[in-house]
Design a protein around this motif. Sequence first.
Motif, PDB file in Angstrom:
ATOM      1  N   ASP A   1      58.513  -8.385  45.497  1.00  0.00           N
ATOM      2  CA  ASP A   1      58.917  -7.070  45.007  1.00  0.00           C
ATOM      3  C   ASP A   1      59.474  -6.234  46.155  1.00  0.00           C
ATOM      4  O   ASP A   1      58.737  -5.817  47.049  1.00  0.00           O
ATOM      5  N   GLU A   2      60.782  -6.007  46.124  1.00  0.00           N
ATOM      6  CA  GLU A   2      61.418  -5.166  47.142  1.00  0.00           C
ATOM      7  C   GLU A   2      61.278  -3.703  46.752  1.00  0.00           C
ATOM      8  O   GLU A   2      61.370  -3.351  45.575  1.00  0.00           O
ATOM      9  N   MET A   3      61.033  -2.857  47.726  1.00  0.00           N
ATOM     10  CA  MET A   3      60.914  -1.424  47.470  1.00  0.00           C
ATOM     11  C   MET A   3      61.560  -0.653  48.605  1.00  0.00           C
ATOM     12  O   MET A   3      61.966  -1.226  49.626  1.00  0.00           O
TER      13      MET A   3
ATOM     14  N   LEU B   1      68.375   2.950  38.853  1.00  0.00           N
ATOM     15  CA  LEU B   1      68.895   3.201  40.200  1.00  0.00           C
ATOM     16  C   LEU B   1      68.332   2.208  41.208  1.00  0.00           C
ATOM     17  O   LEU B   1      68.997   1.841  42.168  1.00  0.00           O
ATOM     18  N   PHE B   2      67.063   1.800  40.997  1.00  0.00           N
ATOM     19  CA  PHE B   2      66.460   0.827  41.907  1.00  0.00           C
ATOM     20  C   PHE B   2      65.276   0.177  41.214  1.00  0.00           C
ATOM     21  O   PHE B   2      64.297   0.847  40.876  1.00  0.00           O
ATOM     22  N   SER B   3      65.356  -1.134  41.000  1.00  0.00           N
ATOM     23  CA  SER B   3      64.243  -1.879  40.428  1.00  0.00           C
ATOM     24  C   SER B   3      64.602  -3.352  40.413  1.00  0.00           C
ATOM     25  O   SER B   3      65.744  -3.711  40.116  1.00  0.00           O
TER      26      SER B   3
ATOM     27  N   ASP C   1      59.683   2.723  44.195  1.00  0.00           N
ATOM     28  CA  ASP C   1      60.104   1.537  43.462  1.00  0.00           C
ATOM     29  C   ASP C   1      60.370   1.948  42.006  1.00  0.00           C
ATOM     30  O   ASP C   1      59.898   3.002  41.552  1.00  0.00           O
ATOM     31  N   ASN C   2      61.117   1.129  41.305  1.00  0.00           N
ATOM     32  CA  ASN C   2      61.342   1.305  39.865  1.00  0.00           C
ATOM     33  C   ASN C   2      61.782   2.744  39.540  1.00  0.00           C
ATOM     34  O   ASN C   2      61.084   3.497  38.861  1.00  0.00           O
ATOM     35  N   ILE C   3      62.957   3.087  40.047  1.00  0.00           N
ATOM     36  CA  ILE C   3      63.535   4.411  39.811  1.00  0.00           C
ATOM     37  C   ILE C   3      64.597   4.251  38.729  1.00  0.00           C
ATOM     38  O   ILE C   3      65.629   3.606  38.948  1.00  0.00           O
ATOM     39  N   TYR C   4      64.330   4.804  37.548  1.00  0.00           N
ATOM     40  CA  TYR C   4      65.276   4.614  36.460  1.00  0.00           C
ATOM     41  C   TYR C   4      65.132   5.710  35.405  1.00  0.00           C
ATOM     42  O   TYR C   4      64.081   6.345  35.266  1.00  0.00           O
ATOM     43  N   PHE C   5      66.216   5.935  34.672  1.00  0.00           N
ATOM     44  CA  PHE C   5      66.225   6.777  33.488  1.00  0.00           C
ATOM     45  C   PHE C   5      65.974   5.886  32.271  1.00  0.00           C
ATOM     46  O   PHE C   5      66.449   4.752  32.247  1.00  0.00           O
ATOM     47  N   TYR C   6      65.268   6.409  31.276  1.00  0.00           N
ATOM     48  CA  TYR C   6      65.052   5.590  30.090  1.00  0.00           C
ATOM     49  C   TYR C   6      64.845   6.439  28.843  1.00  0.00           C
ATOM     50  O   TYR C   6      64.570   7.638  28.918  1.00  0.00           O
TER      51      TYR C   6
END
Length: 216
Positions: free
Chosen positions: A92-94, A62-64, A208-213
Amino acid sequence: SNQAVATVEEDGSIRVVGAGTATITGRLGSMEASGSVTIVAEAPPSGPPPTPDIPAEDVISLFSDAYPGWPVDSYSPDWDGADLTSFSIGDDEMLLYTKVYYAGIVFETYVIDATAMEYLHLDLWVPEGVSVLGVKLIDYGDDGTYQGAPDSEKEILLTTSSVPALTPGAWSSIDIPMSDFMVPGGLVNREHLAQLYLTGGGITIFADNIYFYRMP
């Protein structure tokens, strides 16, 4: 009272330059103005969070900066209860959310099928003194539309003693098992995920670094 925290520009605007507290007073000629303005500025994170190392083929982001992004409608829609500012540390954008009661990340145009995903990852930074932060997922049900059949949601509360734990004043690398959202009374399924919320009591959140994995 403390120019290392704030200064007053020629046009009367206030410029915050550092962390801490400063009181600003004024006068017209020799006449002191009544009242004052107190600025309380929080220090941002001293550096970015760790760079993710999950292979891109096992991630829906979603965001990274580390992965291609899923098409997101908004990182803070008009109706949510938060203010959003873009913030960077180096390259690094957040996401910087302030006054957070509920900050919504909306991706309902292209809902996410997360049935193959095992975890939701977020890198979060909150100031000292914040004791709780909520992470909520909303699924739009079998028809993939808002208020369809059946919409469902589940919120996970992060605290300093939860698993995973929130660490105020430092980056918290949070990995929430997707099964935690699928408990009775929670998500009915995760084939049409459409919204993610961060909730709090008017707090500041760097995200920052919002993701499913899934594990490779």
